[in-house]
Design a protein around this motif. Structure first.
Motif, mmCIF file in Angstrom:
data_model
loop_
_atom_site.group_PDB
_atom_site.id
_atom_site.type_symbol
_atom_site.label_atom_id
_atom_site.label_comp_id
_atom_site.label_asym_id
_atom_site.label_seq_id
_atom_site.Cartn_x
_atom_site.Cartn_y
_atom_site.Cartn_z
ATOM 1 N N LYS A 167 -88.167 29.011 33.768
ATOM 2 C CA LYS A 167 -87.700 30.051 34.861
ATOM 3 C C LYS A 167 -86.158 29.711 34.864
ATOM 4 C CE LYS A 167 -88.085 29.883 39.857
ATOM 5 N NZ LYS A 167 -88.774 29.396 41.218
ATOM 6 N N GLY A 168 -85.450 28.591 34.587
ATOM 7 C CA GLY A 168 -84.196 28.482 34.650
ATOM 8 C C GLY A 168 -83.520 27.571 35.819
ATOM 9 N N GLY A 170 -81.251 27.765 37.820
ATOM 10 C CA GLY A 170 -80.738 28.315 39.135
ATOM 11 C C GLY A 170 -79.220 28.772 38.904
ATOM 12 N N GLU A 171 -78.606 29.519 39.821
ATOM 13 C CA GLU A 171 -77.318 30.113 39.849
ATOM 14 C C GLU A 171 -76.305 28.930 39.833
ATOM 15 O OE1 GLU A 171 -74.406 33.328 41.616
ATOM 16 O OE2 GLU A 171 -76.270 33.126 42.836
ATOM 17 N N ASP A 172 -75.515 28.765 38.634
ATOM 18 C CA ASP A 172 -74.315 27.783 38.603
ATOM 19 C C ASP A 172 -74.775 26.456 38.235
ATOM 20 O OD1 ASP A 172 -72.262 29.867 39.203
ATOM 21 O OD2 ASP A 172 -72.559 29.633 41.365
ATOM 22 N N CYS A 173 -75.840 26.361 37.975
ATOM 23 C CA CYS A 173 -76.624 24.992 37.828
ATOM 24 C C CYS A 173 -77.063 24.593 36.400
ATOM 25 C CB CYS A 173 -77.873 24.884 38.644
ATOM 26 S SG CYS A 173 -77.825 24.693 40.399
ATOM 27 N N ARG A 174 -77.156 23.489 35.967
ATOM 28 C CA ARG A 174 -77.838 23.174 34.628
ATOM 29 C C ARG A 174 -78.600 22.135 34.817
ATOM 30 N NH1 ARG A 174 -72.144 20.626 32.817
ATOM 31 N NH2 ARG A 174 -73.372 19.884 31.011
ATOM 32 N N SER A 231 -81.803 19.713 38.520
ATOM 33 C CA SER A 231 -81.097 21.067 38.657
ATOM 34 C C SER A 231 -79.763 20.895 39.296
ATOM 35 C CB SER A 231 -81.743 22.210 39.038
ATOM 36 O OG SER A 231 -81.091 23.337 38.964
ATOM 37 N N ASN A 233 -75.069 21.051 39.619
ATOM 38 C CA ASN A 233 -73.918 21.941 39.289
ATOM 39 C C ASN A 233 -73.216 21.282 37.903
ATOM 40 O OD1 ASN A 233 -74.308 23.461 41.509
ATOM 41 N ND2 ASN A 233 -73.104 22.094 42.793
#
Length: 307
Positions: A167-168, A170-174, A231, A233
């Motif tokens: 899924k990934g 999320g935005e601006d996250c690792r 997850s 930043n």
């Protein structure tokens, strides 16, 4: 609703239509008959009870009233495809792949449905799978839960982590993978017994649940090892989270027996990723290497290992 029966030799012993109606109106499975316009022509009492409709108020309504609004276009497409296809019967939903219906009060219900076709009419035989779904989910939860710590076990974590990675982050996250090992755990068992060792594991599980977020995946990996998929930043935030967790474990005491209060520390390995083409197994191995380095450097510390 017309019901009939053909035999090979004669119809003298054929059951009377009244018997069929008695059976249809007595069985616990719901039966709904619709015409070519998907209008309900008949439903038995079990169907009315299943969907919570008042007696006699379903007949004449579109079948869509029994389907959640968001699924109605897909349901209409499937009904039309079946009506114009060659198959005379079809199973819609099962214990492995249920479908959703809608009750009179708007609540949803998990169903297994067999539909049959006779001329321009279609009949659906409907079974409530809600209890089975709940039981199945509880069995799955138990299969994926470590009984001592109450956290996910390795199997549950692996399945959930692979889904999350697909899924990934999320935005601006690792993604960051944290692996934790209780320091000198064998000594706790040897000196104070396995009950004290179990208490140490439960204590770490409580601290991890409290120190990490509810959306983080946390599991007992095995023995005195724990793992978490985070997850975040960036590396700075990940190190802060890992260090906060390490300090909370070091400041917590637990019972080692009557009148015995014990403390403990933990070593933590931290990595980011997974790298391109890297699977979960390789991701975990890197975190394990970082953990090994933390222990080699004296324990009770966090080590971040760059890819």
């Amino acid at each position: 609703m017309a019901l009939g029966l053909q035999t090979r030799e004669s119809t003298e012993a054929a059951p009377q239509p009244g018997l069929f109606r008695t059976i249809v109106e007595s069985i616990t499975d719901g039966i709904v008959v619709i015409d070519e316009r998907s209008t309900i022509l008949y439903c038995n009492p079990a169907a009315e009870r299943l969907f919570g409709w008042p007696d006699g108020e379903l007949a004449g309504r579109p079948i869509d009233v029994l389907v959640p609004e968001e699924y109605r276009p897909r349901h209409q497409f499937r009904v039309r495809a079946f009506a114009h296809g060659e198959a005379q019967s079809r199973r819609m939903g099962s214990r492995q792949a249920h479908i959703l219906g809608q009750r009179y009060d708007g609540s949803e219900i998990s169903l297994g449905i067999t539909i049959l076709r006779s001329g321009s009419m279609m009949m659906a035989v409907i079974r409530d799978l809600s209890d089975w779904i709940r039981e199945n989910r509880e069995l799955e939860r138990l299969a994926n839960t470590d009984p001592l710590s109450g956290l996910q076990n390795r199997r549950g974590f692996s399945e959930a982590a692979e889904r999350a990675i697909r899924k990934g982050p999320g935005e601006d996250c690792r993604f960051f993978l944290l692996m934790l090992d209780i320091d000198f755990f064998k000594q706790v068992n040897d000196r104070h017994g396995h009950d004290a060792g179990d208490a140490a594991i439960r204590n770490v599980a409580v601290v991890m649940r409290e120190a990490l977020r509810s959306k983080d995946l946390v599991a007992r990996w095995g023995g005195e090892e724990f793992v978490a998929l985070l997850s975040l930043n960036g590396r700075k935030e990940a190190l802060m989270v890992a260090e906060r967790l390490r300090m909370r474990i070091a400041s917590t005491t637990f019972s080692g027996g009557p009148g015995v209060a014990l403390g403990m520390t933990a070593s933590i390995g931290l990595v980011d990723g997974p790298g391109e083409g890297e699977g979960l197994d390789a991701f975990v191995r890197r975190a394990d290497l970082a953990l090994y380095e933390a222990k080699a450097k004296g324990r009770n510390r966090v080590v971040f290992l760059s890819p």
